[in-house]
Design a protein around this motif. Structure first.
Motif, PDB file in Angstrom:
ATOM      1  N   SER A 257       0.821  -1.210   0.000  1.00  0.00           N
ATOM      2  CA  SER A 257       0.000   0.000   0.000  1.00  0.00           C
ATOM      3  C   SER A 257       0.858   1.265   0.000  1.00  0.00           C
ATOM      4  O   SER A 257       0.642   2.187  -0.801  1.00  0.00           O
ATOM      5  CB  SER A 257      -0.918  -0.011   1.222  1.00  0.00           C
ATOM      6  OG  SER A 257      -1.749   1.125   1.233  1.00  0.00           O
ATOM      7  N   ILE A 302      -5.501  -3.932  -3.670  1.00  0.00           N
ATOM      8  CA  ILE A 302      -4.819  -2.670  -3.356  1.00  0.00           C
ATOM      9  C   ILE A 302      -4.217  -2.058  -4.620  1.00  0.00           C
ATOM     10  O   ILE A 302      -4.383  -0.865  -4.902  1.00  0.00           O
ATOM     11  CB  ILE A 302      -3.713  -2.905  -2.306  1.00  0.00           C
ATOM     12  CG1 ILE A 302      -4.325  -3.205  -0.936  1.00  0.00           C
ATOM     13  CG2 ILE A 302      -2.786  -1.682  -2.211  1.00  0.00           C
ATOM     14  CD1 ILE A 302      -3.323  -3.705   0.096  1.00  0.00           C
ATOM     15  N   LYS A 306      -5.609   1.499  -6.290  1.00  0.00           N
ATOM     16  CA  LYS A 306      -4.784   2.704  -6.351  1.00  0.00           C
ATOM     17  C   LYS A 306      -4.524   3.155  -7.797  1.00  0.00           C
ATOM     18  O   LYS A 306      -4.437   4.353  -8.071  1.00  0.00           O
ATOM     19  CB  LYS A 306      -3.463   2.481  -5.608  1.00  0.00           C
ATOM     20  CG  LYS A 306      -3.645   2.361  -4.097  1.00  0.00           C
ATOM     21  CD  LYS A 306      -2.341   2.280  -3.347  1.00  0.00           C
ATOM     22  CE  LYS A 306      -2.583   2.207  -1.839  1.00  0.00           C
ATOM     23  NZ  LYS A 306      -3.253   3.413  -1.300  1.00  0.00           N
TER      24      LYS A 306
END
Length: 347
Positions: A257, A302, A306
């Motif tokens: 992350s 993730i 993003k």
């Protein structure tokens, strides 16, 4: 690294725009298909010798079988890629390297199955290298589809240990490099490419190919204690995250992350190539990390979240993963991406 004469460099020898313009790898998506690329010829059948390597040589077909077991995806239609030809491969590979694959001993070294050295090369071309060429064609096609549809998945590819004049680590063709070159040659509005490599192993192939390039940004997170430990190639990594052996979910996902966010803020790519190896999973004898199945599903979510929230196209390649349970995990992750509306699988 084998020496290459000046006249054999890819830049002098390839004529990129001519090769990509004449290639048959870019095809259109048929009506009703999702931008997921696969064909049965991805799978390797070599008289049982494929069982001498820990890799599941039918992993790619098993991913599709597991996907189609899911009620909402059982009728999905996939895209069938063409085989990368020698002319296509010349965009990245030197003629001397491609010639070297006509010797069975060299194929044995690349696949890390030594008995393959005694198999007639004509058999290896059909049973081993042709599947790799189809997967390479699949990665290139996935690049086109990602540009057009915002995302794509090649159920295969991710041969990140191969570069222009050398293969290794079960990687015979540099599909990541080839995919990037095709994109940059075809689409004038795409000038910056990011490679996010989350396979358990360092992606030394694409790193050597893109050494010194300012238009290609490489983030690589890997177990620092395992193959290939290519010190020279590490110079090409823009964001390097080296993990200790047996890293578990909490630390792993926190690093994913943090560093995916940081990389995207730092570079602002026009497209992302995501090398989503599942050899990070606990129990993998080559990856030696301890990420759970659910951790892999969260990792992929993730990355897609993003990238997609910035409206950047993304190409996912399945890369390494050396357990029989790997295929089911990849299928579960793709289904999760669909469920979370990060991709849209038309059925």
């Amino acid at each position: 690294m084998a020496s290459v004469s000046p006249e054999e460099t890819v830049e002098n020898d390839a004529r990129p725009r001519t090769i990509t313009a004449e290639s048959k790898l870019y095809i259109d998506l048929e009506e009703g298909c999702s931008p997921i690329v696969y064909r049965d010829e991805y799978n390797i059948h070599l008289l049982g010798m494929e069982k001498l390597h820990p890799f599941d040589a039918c992993k790619w077909g098993n991913v599709v079988k597991n996907l189609k077991k899911k009620q909402k995806l059982k009728n999905m239609k996939l895209v069938t890629p063409n085989e990368a030809t020698e002319a296509d491969l010349r965009l990245v590979h030197t003629s001397s390297y491609l010639r070297s694959l006509k010797w069975s001993i060299n194929v044995a070294k690349i696949t890390e199955v030594i008995p393959v050295a005694i198999v007639p090369n004509i058999v290896l071309q059909k049973r081993v290298l042709k599947p790799f060429r189809y997967q390479t064609g699949g990665s290139v096609l996935a690049g086109k589809l990602a540009v057009e549809y915002g995302w794509s998945i090649n159920i295969g590819g991710g041969f990140h240990h191969c570069w222009g004049n050398q293969g290794g680590g079960f990687c015979a063709y540099a599909d990541i490099t080839l995919t990037v070159h095709f994109i940059l040659s075809h689409y004038a509005h795409i000038q910056r490419v990011m490679i996010i490599d989350l396979d358990a192993h360092q992606g030394n192939g694409h790193e050597r190919d893109f050494m010194g390039r300012k238009d290609v940004y490489i983030m690589d997170m890997y177990n620092k204690y395992i193959y290939p430990n290519d010190t020279y190639a590490k110079k090409a990594i823009n964001r390097k995250i080296e993990l200790f052996a047996y890293t578990e979910d909490e630390e792993y996902l926190d690093r994913v992350s943090t560093h995916v966010e940081g990389a995207l803020n730092e570079f602002s790519p026009h497209i992302v190539v995501y090398n989503a190896g599942t050899d990070i999973m606990e129990g993998d004898c080559l990856g030696l990390l301890s990420v759970t199945k659910q951790g892999i599903i969260q990792r992929d979510e993730i990355v897609f979240q993003k990238v997609k929230e910035r409206q950047i196209p993304i190409i996912m390649l399945t890369s390494g993963g050396y357990q029989r349970s790997t295929a089911a995990v990849i299928a579960d992750s793709i289904a999760n991406l669909n469920r979370k509306s990060l991709i849209d699988i038309s059925v």
